[in-house]
Design an enzyme around this catalytic site. Structure first.
Site, PDB file in Angstrom:
ATOM      1  N   ASP A 246       0.832  -1.213   0.000  1.00  0.00           N
ATOM      2  CA  ASP A 246       0.000   0.000   0.000  1.00  0.00           C
ATOM      3  C   ASP A 246       0.865   1.260   0.000  1.00  0.00           C
ATOM      4  O   ASP A 246       0.650   2.166  -0.810  1.00  0.00           O
ATOM      5  CB  ASP A 246      -0.905   0.026   1.239  1.00  0.00           C
ATOM      6  N   ASP A 259       0.170  -0.412   5.945  1.00  0.00           N
ATOM      7  CA  ASP A 259      -0.958  -1.159   5.395  1.00  0.00           C
ATOM      8  C   ASP A 259      -2.249  -0.496   5.882  1.00  0.00           C
ATOM      9  O   ASP A 259      -2.489  -0.415   7.095  1.00  0.00           O
ATOM     10  CB  ASP A 259      -0.889  -2.622   5.851  1.00  0.00           C
ATOM     11  N   LYS A 261      -6.194  -0.419   6.396  1.00  0.00           N
ATOM     12  CA  LYS A 261      -7.309  -1.359   6.520  1.00  0.00           C
ATOM     13  C   LYS A 261      -8.587  -0.594   6.865  1.00  0.00           C
ATOM     14  O   LYS A 261      -8.547   0.405   7.579  1.00  0.00           O
ATOM     15  CB  LYS A 261      -7.031  -2.401   7.611  1.00  0.00           C
TER      16      LYS A 261
END
Length: 340
Positions: A246, A259, A261
């Protein structure tokens, strides 16, 4: 005992016992007999201690020898010997080895010792963005999905059945489709923000679908700087796996694989993110062994953003924690390779 002896005495002399039971019924002598009987039968005098009558001098030596004996009659050694005779020797067994304590067969370090970092980075300040190519290498996502623990598989299946019961099969398919779409839009909006595309970012913020997620991460974005990679493909040249990172940037001064989420439920601790730490560790190892990246990473960051706009939870992974999850990732990778 005193009462019994008293009655026996009276019974030896004829007429005395009979008189004892007659006299209480006589009015004149009633008080006298009450005093007499209470004095004899219900005396509150101090009881005689039978131990006081023992000849203490006679047993003095015996008492001294017992109380002064230092060792107990039964020692731990004699107790163990007795248990061995009665029940046999104890069954000695080693505790089961936990999965986390296992070591990978083919261990590869998280940090690449052979990678040379240039003194000066490239002139371009634009983050690296390498497109993901279709290759024979398995992806990090696929490896984690196929080596999921039975417990996690059980909970995922139970959640799926519950959702299908509530929404129906078509409704659940639409729900999962919307989740993926929201995730893609959220990542695209973050990419626009990091690339300083103000107009694109403004348009993304106006999108009602992801406005809550963007509001959720505002306090985290303030701590992120020096973005080095965005939505970029990575591959581990030695272990032969690939993935799509990412973001790689500095979080509070530490270079991290980040990352992003999305979640509808709060995940305040790292353990609530399930296999996400393993995914981050896998990406860190891949970057460090990928020749396309002229830097190495030792930290990770998982940011859980919420649809309702509540402050996101950033879970920072220091080098020690990343090394622990790297070992777990290697075990999952070995399990996948053995199955395939």
């Amino acid at each position: 005992l005193v009462r019994m002896k008293f009655l026996q005495l009276l019974s030896r002399k004829p007429g005395k016992l009979e008189m004892l039971f007659r006299i209480p019924f006589c009015q004149k002598q009633f008080p006298y007999m009450c005093l007499a009987t209470s004095a004899c039968l219900y005396s509150k005098k101090k009881k005689v201690n039978s131990y006081e009558q023992v000849d203490q001098e006679k047993y003095k030596n015996l008492v001294y020898s017992v109380t002064s004996y230092k060792t107990s009659a039964q020692t731990p050694e004699t107790i163990f010997e007795e248990d061995n005779l009665l029940y046999g020797p104890p069954n000695k067994h080693r505790p089961p080895v936990k999965a986390g304590t296992k070591t990978p067969k083919n261990w590869v370090p998280l940090i690449n010792p052979n990678k040379r970092i240039p003194l000066l980075n490239g002139d371009s300040n634009l983050p690296i963005k390498i497109a993901l190519q279709k290759m024979k290498m398995p992806s990090v996502t696929r490896i984690l999905q196929q080596t999921i623990s039975p417990q996690q598989a059980f909970y995922l299946e139970r959640w799926k059945e519950k959702m299908i019961l509530e929404l129906g099969k078509d409704g659940f398919a639409e729900y999962t489709k919307n989740l993926f779409l929201q995730g893609e839009l959220f990542h695209a909006a973050l990419e626009s923000i990091f690339l300083s595309e103000e107009m694109a970012a403004k348009e993304q913020r106006e999108d009602v679908v992801i406005s809550g997620y963007l509001s959720s991460v505002q306090h985290v974005l303030k701590d992120i700087s020096e973005v080095k990679a965005l939505e970029s493909a990575v591959q581990h040249e030695t272990l032969q796996y690939l993935g799509l990172v990412d973001c790689v940037a500095k979080y509070r001064g530490q270079l991290c694989v980040i990352d992003w989420k999305t979640s509808e439920k709060p995940k305040p601790s790292l353990k609530n993110t399930f296999d996400n730490p393993l995914q981050v560790a896998a990406y860190i190892g891949a970057i460090n062994h990928d020749a396309n990246y002229d830097f190495q990473v030792s930290c990770g960051l998982i940011v859980v953003a919420y649809k309702n706009g509540s402050p996101a939870h950033p879970h920072f992974m220091d080098p020690g924690l990343c090394s622990q999850y790297w070992n777990k990732w290697l075990l999952r990778l070995e399990e996948f390779m053995d199955r395939n």
